[in-house]
Structure formats: structure tokens, C-alpha cells
Design a protein around this motif. Sequence first.
Motif, PDB file in Angstrom:
ATOM      1  N   MET A  11       0.754  -1.191   0.047  1.00  0.00           N
ATOM      2  CA  MET A  11       0.023   0.032   0.116  1.00  0.00           C
ATOM      3  C   MET A  11       0.868   1.145   0.055  1.00  0.00           C
ATOM      4  O   MET A  11       1.920   1.257   0.767  1.00  0.00           O
ATOM      5  CB  MET A  11      -0.996   0.045   1.349  1.00  0.00           C
ATOM      6  N   LYS A  12       0.500   2.350  -0.714  1.00  0.00           N
ATOM      7  CA  LYS A  12       1.164   3.406  -0.899  1.00  0.00           C
ATOM      8  C   LYS A  12       1.238   4.268   0.381  1.00  0.00           C
ATOM      9  O   LYS A  12      -0.069   4.488   0.631  1.00  0.00           O
ATOM     10  CB  LYS A  12       0.973   4.186  -1.848  1.00  0.00           C
ATOM     11  N   THR A  13       2.372   4.957   0.718  1.00  0.00           N
ATOM     12  CA  THR A  13       2.192   5.707   2.160  1.00  0.00           C
ATOM     13  C   THR A  13       1.821   7.154   1.325  1.00  0.00           C
ATOM     14  O   THR A  13       2.085   7.390   0.427  1.00  0.00           O
ATOM     15  CB  THR A  13       3.561   5.555   2.885  1.00  0.00           C
ATOM     16  N   SER A  14       1.372   7.914   2.309  1.00  0.00           N
ATOM     17  CA  SER A  14       1.069   9.255   2.270  1.00  0.00           C
ATOM     18  C   SER A  14       2.161  10.116   2.033  1.00  0.00           C
ATOM     19  O   SER A  14       2.991   9.855   2.844  1.00  0.00           O
ATOM     20  CB  SER A  14      -0.159   9.826   3.036  1.00  0.00           C
ATOM     21  N   ARG A  15       2.183  11.313   1.201  1.00  0.00           N
ATOM     22  CA  ARG A  15       3.159  12.172   1.251  1.00  0.00           C
ATOM     23  C   ARG A  15       2.897  13.197   2.291  1.00  0.00           C
ATOM     24  O   ARG A  15       4.058  13.762   2.716  1.00  0.00           O
ATOM     25  CB  ARG A  15       2.963  12.998  -0.215  1.00  0.00           C
ATOM     26  N   TYR A  16       1.802  13.135   2.907  1.00  0.00           N
ATOM     27  CA  TYR A  16       1.665  14.491   3.799  1.00  0.00           C
ATOM     28  C   TYR A  16       1.144  13.686   5.136  1.00  0.00           C
ATOM     29  O   TYR A  16       0.264  12.692   5.279  1.00  0.00           O
ATOM     30  CB  TYR A  16       0.595  15.205   3.548  1.00  0.00           C
ATOM     31  N   THR A  17       1.613  14.098   6.298  1.00  0.00           N
ATOM     32  CA  THR A  17       1.012  13.757   7.617  1.00  0.00           C
ATOM     33  C   THR A  17      -0.238  14.228   7.765  1.00  0.00           C
ATOM     34  O   THR A  17      -0.558  15.264   7.269  1.00  0.00           O
ATOM     35  CB  THR A  17       2.166  13.938   8.850  1.00  0.00           C
ATOM     36  N   GLU A  18      -1.048  13.654   8.787  1.00  0.00           N
ATOM     37  CA  GLU A  18      -2.133  14.115   9.302  1.00  0.00           C
ATOM     38  C   GLU A  18      -2.052  15.633   9.651  1.00  0.00           C
ATOM     39  O   GLU A  18      -2.832  16.490   9.456  1.00  0.00           O
ATOM     40  CB  GLU A  18      -2.895  13.336  10.344  1.00  0.00           C
ATOM     41  N   ALA A  19      -1.052  15.877  10.364  1.00  0.00           N
ATOM     42  CA  ALA A  19      -0.703  17.387  10.884  1.00  0.00           C
ATOM     43  C   ALA A  19      -0.475  18.417   9.795  1.00  0.00           C
ATOM     44  O   ALA A  19      -1.094  19.484   9.815  1.00  0.00           O
ATOM     45  CB  ALA A  19       0.287  17.298  11.830  1.00  0.00           C
ATOM     46  N   GLN A  20       0.292  18.030   8.817  1.00  0.00           N
ATOM     47  CA  GLN A  20       0.416  18.737   7.636  1.00  0.00           C
ATOM     48  C   GLN A  20      -0.941  19.061   6.805  1.00  0.00           C
ATOM     49  O   GLN A  20      -1.169  19.903   6.201  1.00  0.00           O
ATOM     50  CB  GLN A  20       1.244  18.170   6.698  1.00  0.00           C
ATOM     51  N   ILE A  21      -1.711  17.796   6.664  1.00  0.00           N
ATOM     52  CA  ILE A  21      -3.069  17.835   6.022  1.00  0.00           C
ATOM     53  C   ILE A  21      -3.950  19.027   6.663  1.00  0.00           C
ATOM     54  O   ILE A  21      -4.677  19.875   6.075  1.00  0.00           O
ATOM     55  CB  ILE A  21      -3.926  16.570   5.952  1.00  0.00           C
ATOM     56  N   ILE A  22      -3.930  18.838   8.180  1.00  0.00           N
ATOM     57  CA  ILE A  22      -4.723  19.541   8.742  1.00  0.00           C
ATOM     58  C   ILE A  22      -4.445  21.041   8.702  1.00  0.00           C
ATOM     59  O   ILE A  22      -5.020  22.043   8.688  1.00  0.00           O
ATOM     60  CB  ILE A  22      -4.825  19.201  10.436  1.00  0.00           C
ATOM     61  N   ALA A  23      -3.133  21.231   8.693  1.00  0.00           N
ATOM     62  CA  ALA A  23      -2.769  22.960   8.336  1.00  0.00           C
ATOM     63  C   ALA A  23      -2.930  23.276   7.256  1.00  0.00           C
ATOM     64  O   ALA A  23      -3.341  24.669   7.113  1.00  0.00           O
ATOM     65  CB  ALA A  23      -1.140  22.856   8.565  1.00  0.00           C
ATOM     66  N   ILE A  24      -3.142  22.431   6.024  1.00  0.00           N
ATOM     67  CA  ILE A  24      -3.312  23.067   4.722  1.00  0.00           C
ATOM     68  C   ILE A  24      -4.951  23.296   5.006  1.00  0.00           C
ATOM     69  O   ILE A  24      -5.262  24.308   4.171  1.00  0.00           O
ATOM     70  CB  ILE A  24      -3.089  21.880   3.634  1.00  0.00           C
ATOM     71  N   LEU A  25      -5.744  22.671   5.443  1.00  0.00           N
ATOM     72  CA  LEU A  25      -7.128  22.897   5.586  1.00  0.00           C
ATOM     73  C   LEU A  25      -7.192  24.094   6.401  1.00  0.00           C
ATOM     74  O   LEU A  25      -8.227  24.745   6.042  1.00  0.00           O
ATOM     75  CB  LEU A  25      -7.851  21.524   6.350  1.00  0.00           C
ATOM     76  N   ARG A  26      -6.481  24.297   7.457  1.00  0.00           N
ATOM     77  CA  ARG A  26      -6.822  25.610   8.199  1.00  0.00           C
ATOM     78  C   ARG A  26      -6.547  26.724   7.392  1.00  0.00           C
ATOM     79  O   ARG A  26      -7.040  27.795   7.488  1.00  0.00           O
ATOM     80  CB  ARG A  26      -5.876  25.505   9.436  1.00  0.00           C
ATOM     81  N   GLN A  27      -5.366  26.743   6.435  1.00  0.00           N
ATOM     82  CA  GLN A  27      -4.957  27.573   5.661  1.00  0.00           C
ATOM     83  C   GLN A  27      -6.465  28.111   4.645  1.00  0.00           C
ATOM     84  O   GLN A  27      -6.449  29.193   4.380  1.00  0.00           O
ATOM     85  CB  GLN A  27      -3.933  27.383   4.702  1.00  0.00           C
ATOM     86  N   ALA A  28      -6.879  27.043   4.068  1.00  0.00           N
ATOM     87  CA  ALA A  28      -8.154  27.226   3.282  1.00  0.00           C
ATOM     88  C   ALA A  28      -9.259  28.029   3.946  1.00  0.00           C
ATOM     89  O   ALA A  28      -9.940  28.888   3.499  1.00  0.00           O
ATOM     90  CB  ALA A  28      -8.738  26.020   2.772  1.00  0.00           C
TER      91      ALA A  28
END
Length: 51
Positions: free
Chosen positions: A1-18
Amino acid sequence: MKTSRYTEAQIIAILRQAEGGVPVSQLCREHGMSDASFYKWRAKYGGMDAS
């Protein structure tokens, strides 16, 4: 299974920027991801906080 490029913390930070008003297209360009990934993340991680 392919691993994600982004951690959950990074994803949440990107969503906060939006949430802060940065356009989705600009975020996707800056972070090198697709619009579809952003909307999938928003559906999955939308109400979460980073631990």
C-alpha cells in the motif's frame, strides 16, 4: 500500500489555511497536490484538530 506524502498534521494545517481565506487553487499549486485530494481531505479531516 502506498504511503501518504503528507502527515495528518500537515493536511490539517493546509485545511486551516483554506479556512483562513486562501484560495484552494493556490494552496494546491503551493503544496503540489490536486484539487481532488484537497476535497477528499476536507471530507475526511474537516472537523479534526492536530494532536
